[in-house]
Design a protein around this motif. Structure first.
Motif, short mmCIF file in Angstrom:
data_model
loop_
_atom_site.label_atom_id
_atom_site.label_comp_id
_atom_site.label_asym_id
_atom_site.label_seq_id
_atom_site.Cartn_x
_atom_site.Cartn_y
_atom_site.Cartn_z
N ILE A 163 -1.16 8.39 11.30
CA ILE A 163 -0.58 9.71 11.61
C ILE A 163 -1.48 10.49 12.60
O ILE A 163 -0.97 11.02 13.59
CB ILE A 163 -0.32 10.51 10.31
CG1 ILE A 163 0.76 9.81 9.48
CG2 ILE A 163 0.07 11.95 10.61
CD1 ILE A 163 2.15 9.87 10.04
N GLU A 219 -8.69 -3.36 5.27
CA GLU A 219 -7.58 -2.44 5.54
C GLU A 219 -7.98 -1.07 4.98
O GLU A 219 -8.77 -0.98 4.05
CB GLU A 219 -6.30 -2.90 4.84
CG GLU A 219 -5.79 -4.27 5.28
CD GLU A 219 -5.02 -4.23 6.59
OE1 GLU A 219 -4.91 -3.14 7.19
OE2 GLU A 219 -4.54 -5.30 7.02
N LEU A 220 -7.40 -0.03 5.59
CA LEU A 220 -7.71 1.32 5.14
C LEU A 220 -6.47 1.94 4.51
O LEU A 220 -5.61 2.46 5.21
CB LEU A 220 -8.18 2.17 6.33
CG LEU A 220 -8.36 3.67 6.07
CD1 LEU A 220 -9.32 3.93 4.93
CD2 LEU A 220 -8.83 4.36 7.33
N PRO A 221 -6.36 1.85 3.19
CA PRO A 221 -5.20 2.48 2.56
C PRO A 221 -5.44 3.97 2.44
O PRO A 221 -5.72 4.49 1.37
CB PRO A 221 -5.13 1.80 1.19
CG PRO A 221 -6.50 1.29 0.95
CD PRO A 221 -7.26 1.25 2.22
N TYR A 222 -5.34 4.66 3.60
CA TYR A 222 -5.83 6.04 3.64
C TYR A 222 -4.92 6.99 2.89
O TYR A 222 -5.21 8.16 2.75
CB TYR A 222 -6.03 6.51 5.07
CG TYR A 222 -4.78 6.75 5.86
CD1 TYR A 222 -4.17 8.00 5.88
CD2 TYR A 222 -4.21 5.72 6.61
CE1 TYR A 222 -3.04 8.22 6.61
CE2 TYR A 222 -3.07 5.94 7.35
CZ TYR A 222 -2.49 7.19 7.34
OH TYR A 222 -1.36 7.40 8.08
N ARG A 223 -3.79 6.46 2.43
CA ARG A 223 -2.91 7.34 1.66
C ARG A 223 -3.58 7.78 0.36
O ARG A 223 -3.19 8.74 -0.26
CB ARG A 223 -1.60 6.64 1.34
CG ARG A 223 -0.69 6.51 2.55
CD ARG A 223 -1.03 5.28 3.35
NE ARG A 223 -0.43 5.32 4.68
CZ ARG A 223 -0.87 4.59 5.69
NH1 ARG A 223 -1.93 3.82 5.57
NH2 ARG A 223 -0.29 4.67 6.85
N GLU A 224 -4.61 7.01 -0.05
CA GLU A 224 -5.34 7.41 -1.25
C GLU A 224 -6.56 8.25 -0.88
O GLU A 224 -7.38 8.57 -1.71
CB GLU A 224 -5.81 6.16 -2.01
CG GLU A 224 -4.66 5.35 -2.56
CD GLU A 224 -5.06 3.91 -2.78
OE1 GLU A 224 -6.27 3.63 -2.87
OE2 GLU A 224 -4.16 3.06 -2.84
N THR A 257 3.68 2.65 6.45
CA THR A 257 4.93 2.66 5.70
C THR A 257 6.12 2.99 6.60
O THR A 257 5.95 3.53 7.70
CB THR A 257 4.89 3.71 4.59
OG1 THR A 257 4.75 4.99 5.21
CG2 THR A 257 3.73 3.47 3.64
N VAL A 272 -0.79 -1.44 6.26
CA VAL A 272 -0.94 -0.16 5.55
C VAL A 272 0.07 0.89 5.98
O VAL A 272 0.13 1.96 5.40
CB VAL A 272 -2.37 0.43 5.75
CG1 VAL A 272 -3.39 -0.44 5.08
CG2 VAL A 272 -2.69 0.61 7.21
N TYR A 278 0.81 -1.21 0.00
CA TYR A 278 0.00 0.00 0.00
C TYR A 278 0.85 1.27 0.00
O TYR A 278 0.39 2.32 0.39
CB TYR A 278 -0.89 0.02 1.24
CG TYR A 278 -1.91 -1.09 1.29
CD1 TYR A 278 -3.06 -1.01 0.53
CD2 TYR A 278 -1.71 -2.18 2.11
CE1 TYR A 278 -4.00 -2.02 0.59
CE2 TYR A 278 -2.65 -3.19 2.17
CZ TYR A 278 -3.79 -3.10 1.41
OH TYR A 278 -4.72 -4.09 1.48
N PRO A 323 1.34 10.09 1.32
CA PRO A 323 1.57 11.51 0.99
C PRO A 323 2.79 12.03 1.75
O PRO A 323 3.53 12.86 1.24
CB PRO A 323 0.29 12.19 1.48
CG PRO A 323 -0.33 11.24 2.44
CD PRO A 323 0.10 9.88 2.05
N LEU A 324 2.99 11.50 2.95
CA LEU A 324 4.14 11.91 3.74
C LEU A 324 5.41 11.47 3.03
O LEU A 324 6.39 12.21 2.94
CB LEU A 324 4.06 11.27 5.12
CG LEU A 324 5.08 11.75 6.14
CD1 LEU A 324 4.74 13.17 6.56
CD2 LEU A 324 5.09 10.83 7.33
N SER A 374 -4.38 1.36 12.70
CA SER A 374 -3.34 1.39 11.67
C SER A 374 -3.76 2.32 10.54
O SER A 374 -2.93 2.98 9.93
CB SER A 374 -3.04 -0.01 11.15
OG SER A 374 -4.18 -0.57 10.53
N GLY A 375 -5.07 2.38 10.27
CA GLY A 375 -5.55 3.22 9.19
C GLY A 375 -5.41 4.70 9.48
O GLY A 375 -5.08 5.49 8.61
N VAL A 425 1.82 4.23 -0.79
CA VAL A 425 1.61 5.47 -1.54
C VAL A 425 1.35 6.60 -0.55
O VAL A 425 0.32 7.24 -0.56
CB VAL A 425 0.43 5.38 -2.52
CG1 VAL A 425 0.91 5.05 -3.90
CG2 VAL A 425 -0.60 4.38 -2.05
#
Lengths: 529, 338
Positions: B85, B149-154, A472, A470, A9, A13-14, B81-82, A11
């Motif tokens: 940050i 899963e939460l690929p929240y980067r998208e 990174t 998920v 996963y 933004p950070l 985890s999702g 990708v």
């Protein structure tokens, strides 16, 4: 041995802004482990102090209620203030630990949630609420409630802190020696119960979880009670030696004389009891490791070749290239400690895990060379485990020696004789003794946790399979930097406030200036005027 | 029986987080208002007012998280985890704030106190804001994949709707904290804060109204669900009435009832949300089939049963001594010593 790719996963933004990971070239696993090690080791400075000081407070306040001597009352009040400080930092850093299971180790949480969760919830309900609720009374309730109710609060706070040790050690012990569960595979909503000897394969991950069969078997898993006793004694020592250290400092600097001497006696008595009990508990824990985790034991002692009359290493190092250990050793002692029999052989790493174990997991491996290569993937990083373990043993033994000598001096009436250089040096050693249990606790944690690698749940789930999918590497580095910053700040707060409280000293005595500097204490007898 | 346990745990987890909002809500709110109080001794009094309890209030967050992990491990794993940050930042702000509380009054230098005052206040504002933003994303749903899963980067967590709930939460805690200050202080400080109360209530009510309308317009499942479950209207209207009761009680000088109303308002808002959201633990949009529900995210029935037993023993104990502690420390705050 990555059976899945956590980079799936990737990708972030950070990550597009700051590419930390390309600079450091570290994997998510390494970073997540580094972060956990850093945050737990920092956290673990405080809960043992809380547990040990909690017990000390119970003793002091109990003595006050029994004897009516206000000296003990002053003592309880003074140490309560130190207790409060360690408690609040313990809470602040403890929240981080609980969040990390989810943020960094989501796959682990999915796998063990059914088991680990109930234990953690018990800790929250029975331990944290008890502690934090009664802490307010303990701290601010001196004038608001009667002495008996206050003593009750003190007992509840101490009990709460022991409960928290109970549940978290149970949870950790389950990860070392899983029991009372079965594995369950979920595919398209269909639950299949797997046999106890099922070996988890790549296909199982993500659809597999451990499920409670027997709550009490899980709580009383093979290692939990030994490890609980070992942990609690470590905690008692941490609290006791803090009391010893600060009191010895007052005795040396000739401040709060009466208070300091009485406090040192209480602290030293408690430290002696805890240290002696720790010898017994440590032995029981190690013998549990012999039975439950022979690979860990071999790594702790650096045993490569299975041997009878196995020696116990005192100090030395292991050479992973030649697979040998170089150390000053006591012949036959390891066999004796493990089995109470000098002639019994101790299994070495070159035979661990056994061939059958490896073949069951890797049917493709047939030649001895393949087996030898694969065997090493089931070892922890031996030099780290070896050194951490020996550091713990060395410092622990030194503390044992120290309390014995100090008790002898106490019995002879020499302990408070600051005019005699021998007593003075002993007191100086006691001032620094506070570091001893801390070093032992951290080194012990490292032995236990690094020693069970590559597993996060022994023989079931690998650490590399337990991370959040998920998250990174860059995000973990970002959080690691934040934690490093805020923990550095927190540690400064701790040292600063502790120093202030020590300088302030107990109440109901006029403030005295320091009468002697450190140099004077070591060099000559007369107080400086 | 099986389904009942899942529902009970849905309720308990919700209740724990509601308890956290009611309790830590007021001490975060005191932090939000902290910088607006100018005098040094007043700031000190504010810190003393929350001194004995803020630590214990944060334990509700720990226990809420623990209960979520225990009862709904999949939801815990996905959310934590999702929202990596934001949650790390929440931890950071909570700790930073705790440091500030400890450090602030230890030296008398103006710059020293000013620095820690700012740290305390910013930490409180950001904590409240992050909690609100996370809730906002949970309410409107997030794009979970087929592995939950939460690929929240998208996906942008800082979307306008979530930000609006973040802001509303800050205002709500500020109002809640102000009422707590009225309860715990007297004299000049109380008079100052009393002067702010109408504005704080007004600001919160405006934000609350906007947020509710926005939810009805923006979140597609809310209106149909409410029609299908008319109970929601009853609870929502009770919530509104209780919140409107706050200015009335303040006007009549009954601060304690105003504080209880504020707590009840939060509880009813969470109840409205829970009734509407049920049976989801985390809604997936635009693929609702990937959602985590109270069934597919839950631990086994056996574990839920054990947990219920644990909670059955633990919760009455917790409630009884929490109430006792607040009772013992009732009354106005003076400078505290321990």
């Amino acid at each position: 041995m990555h059976r899945w790719s956590p980079q799936e996963y990737n990708v972030s933004p950070l990550a597009s802004v700051i590419r930390f990971s390309t600079i450091t070239n570290m994997t998510v696993e390494t970073l997540a482990r580094a972060q956990f090690a850093f945050t737990i080791m920092f956290h673990y400075i405080y809960p043992p102090l809380t547990i040990g000081l909690g017990m000390t407070l119970v003793i002091m306040e109990g003595l006050w209620l029994k004897t009516g001597n206000t000296l003990y009352h002053n003592m309880a009040r003074f140490w309560t203030r130190i207790f409060a400080l360690t408690f609040s930092i313990g809470v602040a850093t403890g929240i981080v630990m609980e969040f990390e299971f989810g943020t960094n180790w989501a796959s682990y949480s999915r796998f063990v949630g059914d088991i680990f969760g109930s234990v953690l919830a018990s800790e929250g309900l029975f331990a944290f609420f008890l502690e934090s609720g009664f802490l307010a009374l303990l701290l601010f309730g001196w004038d608001k409630v009667g002495p008996r109710l206050h003593f009750f609060s003190t007992c509840m706070v101490a009990l709460g802190s022991h409960f928290s040790a109970l549940w978290i050690v149970v949870a950790n012990s389950w990860m070392q020696t899983p029991a009372g569960f079965h594995l369950e595979k979920i595919v398209n909503g269909q639950h299949t119960i797997l046999p106890p000897d099922h070996i988890i394969t790549a296909d199982d991950l993500g659809s597999m979880r451990a499920v409670v069969d027997d709550f009490w078997a899980m709580v009383f898993n093979p290692s939990s009670m030994d490890r609980l006793a070992h942990t609690l004694m470590g905690a008692w020592m941490a609290g006791a030696f803090l009391v010893v250290s600060i009191s010895a400092f007052y005795v040396l600097t000739k401040r709060h004389k009466e208070f300091a001497q009485a406090s040192l006696k209480v602290g030293l008595g408690f430290a002696t009891v805890a240290t002696c009990l720790q010898m017994v508990c440590a032995d029981a824990t190690a013998r549990g490791v012999v039975v439950n985790q022979p690979i860990k034991l071999a790594a702790m002692e650096g045993v490569f070749h299975t041997q009878a009359y196995a020696p116990m290493n005192v100090v030395g190092f292991v050479d992973m290239k030649t697979e040998t250990d170089h150390a000053i050793a006591v012949p036959g002692m390891l066999s004796f400690l493990c089995y109470h029999d000098f002639s019994k052989p101790v299994s070495g790493l070159l035979d661990l895990p056994p061939d059958a174990y490896i073949q069951a997991r890797h049917p493709e491996a047939t030649t001895p060379e393949q087996l030898t290569t694969l065997r090493k993937t089931y070892w922890p990083y031996v030099p780290l485990v070896f050194q951490a373990y020996h550091l713990m043993i060395a410092v622990g033994s030194a503390l044992f020696g120290l309390v014995i000598v100090s008790c002898f001096f106490w019995w002879k009436g020499w302990l408070f004789n600051t005019d005699w250089w021998v007593s003075r040096w002993l007191l100086i050693a006691l001032v620094f003794s506070v570091l001893g249990p801390q070093i032992c606790n951290e080194a012990g944690w490292m032995t236990a946790e690094a020693g069970r690698q590559p597993w996060i749940v022994y023989n079931l789930l690998r650490t590399s399979e337990a991370m959040s999918k998920v998250v990174t590497a860059d995000e973990i580095i970002f959080s690691l930097i934040l934690f490093a910053f805020v923990y550095a700040l927190l540690f400064m707060v701790f040292i600063y406030l502790l120093t202030r409280k020590i300088q302030h000293g107990p109440d109901s005595e006029e403030h005295e200036e320091m009468t002697q500097s450190w140099k004077d204490i070591i060099n000559h007898d007369a107080p400086r005027t | 029986m099986d389904a009942y346990l899942n529902i009970i745990w849905f309720f308990i987890v919700g209740a724990l987080f509601t308890g956290y909002a009611m309790l830590d809500g007021f001490d975060l709110g005191v932090g939000v208002l902290h910088l607006f109080v100018r005098k040094d001794e007043h700031r000190r009094l504010l810190l003393n007012a929350i001194g004995p309890v803020w630590d214990g209030n944060e334990v509700w967050l720990v226990v809420g998280g623990g209960a979520l992990l225990a009862a709904f491990p999949e939801a815990y794993a996905t959310v934590f985890s999702g929202f990596y940050i934001p949650f790390i930042l929440l931890l950071f702000t909570l700790i930073f704030r705790a440091v500030a509380i400890e450090f602030r009054s230890k030296e008398v230098w103006a710059w020293w106190r000013q620095t820690w005052d700012i740290a305390f206040s910013l930490g409180s504002i950001l904590s409240a804001f992050i909690i609100g933003v996370a809730m906002g994303n949970v309410v409107q749903g997030v794009p979970l994949d087929e592995h939950f899963e939460l690929p929240y980067r998208e996906f942008n967590l800082l979307n306008p709707y979530a930000l609006a709930l973040g802001g509303t939460t800050v205002l709500m805690f500020a109002m809640h904290g102000a009422i707590y200050i009225l309860l715990k202080t007297e004299g000049e400080l109380q008079a100052i804060v009393r002067g702010w109360i109408p504005y704080l209530i007004g600001a919160f009510l405006a934000a609350y109204a906007i947020f509710n309308v926005w939810t009805l317009v923006h979140v597609p499942y809310v209106w149909p669900t409410a029609i299908a479950r008319p109970w929601i209207f009853v609870v929502a209207i009770m919530g509104m009435l209780v919140i409107l009761n706050i200015p009335r009680e303040i006007y009549k000088g009954r601060e304690f009832i105003a504080f209880l109303s504020s707590c009840a308002g939060m509880g009813l808002m969470m109840a409205t949300f829970g009734l509407t959201y049920y049976p989801y633990m985390l809604l997936s949009t635009p693929h609702p089939e990937n959602s985590l529900t109270i069934f597919n995210a839950a631990s086994t029935t056996k574990t839920l049963g054990i947990l219920l037993l644990i909670a059955g023993i633990g919760v009455p104990l917790v409630l009884s001594y929490t109430i006792s502690i607040y009772y013992i420390f009732r009354g106005k705050t003076k400078t505290l010593h321990y």
